[in-house]
Design a protein around this motif. Structure first.
Motif, PDB file in Angstrom:
ATOM      1  N   TRP A   1      52.592  30.822  54.810  1.00  0.00           N
ATOM      2  CA  TRP A   1      51.614  29.847  55.310  1.00  0.00           C
ATOM      3  C   TRP A   1      52.050  29.368  56.687  1.00  0.00           C
ATOM      4  O   TRP A   1      53.170  28.916  56.891  1.00  0.00           O
ATOM      5  N   SER A   2      51.138  29.470  57.651  1.00  0.00           N
ATOM      6  CA  SER A   2      51.489  29.075  59.021  1.00  0.00           C
ATOM      7  C   SER A   2      50.496  28.070  59.585  1.00  0.00           C
ATOM      8  O   SER A   2      50.286  28.004  60.794  1.00  0.00           O
TER       9      SER A   2
ATOM     10  N   ILE B   1      44.330  29.700  49.170  1.00  0.00           N
ATOM     11  CA  ILE B   1      44.421  31.160  49.064  1.00  0.00           C
ATOM     12  C   ILE B   1      43.456  31.823  50.032  1.00  0.00           C
ATOM     13  O   ILE B   1      43.763  32.859  50.628  1.00  0.00           O
ATOM     14  N   TRP B   2      42.254  31.207  50.187  1.00  0.00           N
ATOM     15  CA  TRP B   2      41.271  31.764  51.109  1.00  0.00           C
ATOM     16  C   TRP B   2      41.867  31.933  52.501  1.00  0.00           C
ATOM     17  O   TRP B   2      41.749  32.988  53.128  1.00  0.00           O
ATOM     18  N   SER B   3      42.481  30.874  53.014  1.00  0.00           N
ATOM     19  CA  SER B   3      43.034  30.899  54.357  1.00  0.00           C
ATOM     20  C   SER B   3      44.152  31.927  54.482  1.00  0.00           C
ATOM     21  O   SER B   3      44.242  32.655  55.478  1.00  0.00           O
ATOM     22  N   VAL B   4      45.002  31.999  53.453  1.00  0.00           N
ATOM     23  CA  VAL B   4      46.119  32.944  53.478  1.00  0.00           C
ATOM     24  C   VAL B   4      45.613  34.385  53.534  1.00  0.00           C
ATOM     25  O   VAL B   4      46.099  35.205  54.317  1.00  0.00           O
ATOM     26  N   LEU B   5      44.604  34.689  52.706  1.00  0.00           N
ATOM     27  CA  LEU B   5      44.088  36.062  52.661  1.00  0.00           C
ATOM     28  C   LEU B   5      43.335  36.421  53.948  1.00  0.00           C
ATOM     29  O   LEU B   5      43.388  37.566  54.408  1.00  0.00           O
ATOM     30  N   GLU B   6      42.611  35.455  54.527  1.00  0.00           N
ATOM     31  CA  GLU B   6      41.910  35.730  55.781  1.00  0.00           C
ATOM     32  C   GLU B   6      42.905  36.002  56.912  1.00  0.00           C
ATOM     33  O   GLU B   6      42.688  36.880  57.753  1.00  0.00           O
ATOM     34  N   THR B   7      43.993  35.242  56.925  1.00  0.00           N
ATOM     35  CA  THR B   7      45.033  35.478  57.931  1.00  0.00           C
ATOM     36  C   THR B   7      45.656  36.850  57.734  1.00  0.00           C
ATOM     37  O   THR B   7      45.930  37.580  58.699  1.00  0.00           O
ATOM     38  N   LYS B   8      45.859  37.193  56.468  1.00  0.00           N
ATOM     39  CA  LYS B   8      46.443  38.494  56.139  1.00  0.00           C
ATOM     40  C   LYS B   8      45.509  39.625  56.572  1.00  0.00           C
ATOM     41  O   LYS B   8      45.954  40.639  57.131  1.00  0.00           O
ATOM     42  N   LYS B   9      44.208  39.458  56.342  1.00  0.00           N
ATOM     43  CA  LYS B   9      43.232  40.477  56.745  1.00  0.00           C
ATOM     44  C   LYS B   9      43.191  40.646  58.254  1.00  0.00           C
ATOM     45  O   LYS B   9      43.015  41.755  58.773  1.00  0.00           O
ATOM     46  N   GLY B  10      43.344  39.539  58.973  1.00  0.00           N
ATOM     47  CA  GLY B  10      43.276  39.587  60.422  1.00  0.00           C
ATOM     48  C   GLY B  10      44.378  40.418  61.053  1.00  0.00           C
ATOM     49  O   GLY B  10      44.272  40.815  62.217  1.00  0.00           O
ATOM     50  N   LYS B  11      45.428  40.686  60.311  1.00  0.00           N
ATOM     51  CA  LYS B  11      46.552  41.470  60.823  1.00  0.00           C
ATOM     52  C   LYS B  11      46.462  42.939  60.413  1.00  0.00           C
ATOM     53  O   LYS B  11      47.363  43.726  60.734  1.00  0.00           O
ATOM     54  N   LEU B  12      45.395  43.305  59.684  1.00  0.00           N
ATOM     55  CA  LEU B  12      45.266  44.666  59.163  1.00  0.00           C
ATOM     56  C   LEU B  12      44.183  45.448  59.888  1.00  0.00           C
ATOM     57  O   LEU B  12      43.241  44.871  60.445  1.00  0.00           O
ATOM     58  N   ASP B  13      44.298  46.755  59.844  1.00  0.00           N
ATOM     59  CA  ASP B  13      43.273  47.645  60.373  1.00  0.00           C
ATOM     60  C   ASP B  13      42.087  47.625  59.408  1.00  0.00           C
ATOM     61  O   ASP B  13      42.261  47.900  58.218  1.00  0.00           O
ATOM     62  N   PRO B  14      40.865  47.299  59.873  1.00  0.00           N
ATOM     63  CA  PRO B  14      39.693  47.239  58.983  1.00  0.00           C
ATOM     64  C   PRO B  14      39.417  48.531  58.221  1.00  0.00           C
ATOM     65  O   PRO B  14      38.733  48.503  57.194  1.00  0.00           O
ATOM     66  N   SER B  15      39.938  49.644  58.705  1.00  0.00           N
ATOM     67  CA  SER B  15      39.714  50.916  58.015  1.00  0.00           C
ATOM     68  C   SER B  15      40.822  51.240  57.014  1.00  0.00           C
ATOM     69  O   SER B  15      40.772  52.278  56.343  1.00  0.00           O
ATOM     70  N   SER B  16      41.796  50.360  56.903  1.00  0.00           N
ATOM     71  CA  SER B  16      42.939  50.630  56.017  1.00  0.00           C
ATOM     72  C   SER B  16      42.630  50.278  54.572  1.00  0.00           C
ATOM     73  O   SER B  16      41.719  49.498  54.269  1.00  0.00           O
ATOM     74  N   ALA B  17      43.408  50.855  53.670  1.00  0.00           N
ATOM     75  CA  ALA B  17      43.245  50.597  52.242  1.00  0.00           C
ATOM     76  C   ALA B  17      43.579  49.147  51.906  1.00  0.00           C
ATOM     77  O   ALA B  17      42.917  48.526  51.057  1.00  0.00           O
TER      78      ALA B  17
ATOM     79  N   ARG C   1      40.647  46.945  52.734  1.00  0.00           N
ATOM     80  CA  ARG C   1      39.565  47.149  51.761  1.00  0.00           C
ATOM     81  C   ARG C   1      39.823  46.345  50.475  1.00  0.00           C
ATOM     82  O   ARG C   1      38.905  45.752  49.898  1.00  0.00           O
ATOM     83  N   LYS C   2      41.062  46.286  50.037  1.00  0.00           N
ATOM     84  CA  LYS C   2      41.399  45.593  48.794  1.00  0.00           C
ATOM     85  C   LYS C   2      41.242  44.076  48.905  1.00  0.00           C
ATOM     86  O   LYS C   2      41.128  43.386  47.890  1.00  0.00           O
ATOM     87  N   LEU C   3      41.231  43.568  50.141  1.00  0.00           N
ATOM     88  CA  LEU C   3      41.103  42.119  50.344  1.00  0.00           C
ATOM     89  C   LEU C   3      39.668  41.685  50.623  1.00  0.00           C
ATOM     90  O   LEU C   3      39.400  40.493  50.765  1.00  0.00           O
ATOM     91  N   GLU C   4      38.748  42.631  50.705  1.00  0.00           N
ATOM     92  CA  GLU C   4      37.355  42.295  50.978  1.00  0.00           C
ATOM     93  C   GLU C   4      36.708  41.604  49.780  1.00  0.00           C
ATOM     94  O   GLU C   4      36.897  42.009  48.636  1.00  0.00           O
ATOM     95  N   ASN C   5      35.934  40.568  50.070  1.00  0.00           N
ATOM     96  CA  ASN C   5      35.137  39.854  49.062  1.00  0.00           C
ATOM     97  C   ASN C   5      35.970  39.274  47.921  1.00  0.00           C
ATOM     98  O   ASN C   5      35.489  39.145  46.795  1.00  0.00           O
ATOM     99  N   VAL C   6      37.208  38.944  48.202  1.00  0.00           N
ATOM    100  CA  VAL C   6      38.042  38.297  47.184  1.00  0.00           C
ATOM    101  C   VAL C   6      37.722  36.804  47.151  1.00  0.00           C
ATOM    102  O   VAL C   6      37.672  36.154  48.193  1.00  0.00           O
TER     103      VAL C   6
END
Length: 258
Positions: free
Chosen positions: A68-69, A130-146, A149-154
């Protein structure tokens, strides 16, 4: 007659009767529902079929471990905080004393404690983080990566029925997002479908829905557990002779005679 009986029950003429009624009312209290335990979670607990769940205390530890940052819109607000502004934010010191907003921008446990303190509902606040943590995590990933994809619509939320009615956080787990990479169409991320010998669409070989595992939870490596709904609750029915025979004698609504 019913009104007279009701009045007689609540309006007593003697002190002894009043004391007896008061003791009955005072002794009444809510208890845990017999079905509110891990073995018999209701369908609404596992909306969508499969969830990851944990206590709020374990969820907090998972968020700290994830990193958490502070809120994404904090900017340099954390630099303006001094220790005396955030002393009242921690769980051991939390009180009515003001906890400055800038404390929510601190990283790690101090920032989480500030969010919980200022929300006024600790259980819900932890799950909402959790929402904020996962959105931050998604922001550091390639949108085409697996992993993306696993974090979408959680979704995540607090459920008071979890863990024998002590409450906890639950996260959705979409198993269709956890297939091998070659099970998805390039670009769209949609699951591929294959034709069988009869020209019917079916799941491609090796792309069947996987068995849920704790490693699939969005906050993997934490203390989240997996629950998959495999039962359906139906209300009981009480039939008499007439209602029991009705479905046999008149199986169709349009059939009016035997």
């Amino acid at each position: 007659a019913q009104k007279a009986l009701c009045t007689a029950f609540f309006v007593r003429d003697t002190n002894a009767s009043n004391k007896r009624l008061a003791s009955i009312v005072k002794s009444y209290n809510w208890t845990k529902s017999p079905w509110a335990n891990q073995a018999r979670l209701c369908e609404d607990t596992a909306y969508g079929g499969t969830i990851c769940y944990a206590s709020t205390a374990d969820t907090k530890l998972a968020i700290i471990a994830e990193g958490w940052s502070g809120w994404s819109y904090c900017g340099d607000s954390a630099a303006a905080c001094t220790s005396d502004m955030c002393d009242a934010c921690s769980g051991s010191n939390a009180s009515a004393t003001s906890c400055s907003f800038c404390c929510e921008c601190l990283s790690g446990e101090p920032g989480i404690d500030a969010v919980i303190h200022n929300r006024g509902a600790a259980s819900e606040a932890v799950c909402d983080l959790i929402w904020s943590v996962l959105e931050t995590k998604k922001g550091k990933l390639d949108p085409s990566s697996a992993e993306y994809r696993k974090l979408e619509n959680v979704w995540a939320m607090f459920d008071p029925q979890l863990l024998e009615a002590s409450g906890g956080c639950k996260l959705s787990l979409d198993l269709s997002k956890h297939l091998p990479d070659d099970c998805y169409e390039a670009g769209s991320g949609m699951q591929k479908m294959c034709l069988d010998g009869q020209g019917m669409w079916k799941e491609c070989e090796g792309c069947s829905t996987p068995t849920p595992a704790e490693s699939m939870c969005p906050l993997a490596g934490s203390k989240f557990k997996v629950f998959r709904n495999s039962r359906q609750f139906e209300n009981g029915e009480l039939n008499n002779k007439e209602t029991c025979e009705a479905s046999t004698c008149y199986p169709e609504s349009w059939a009016k005679s035997k």
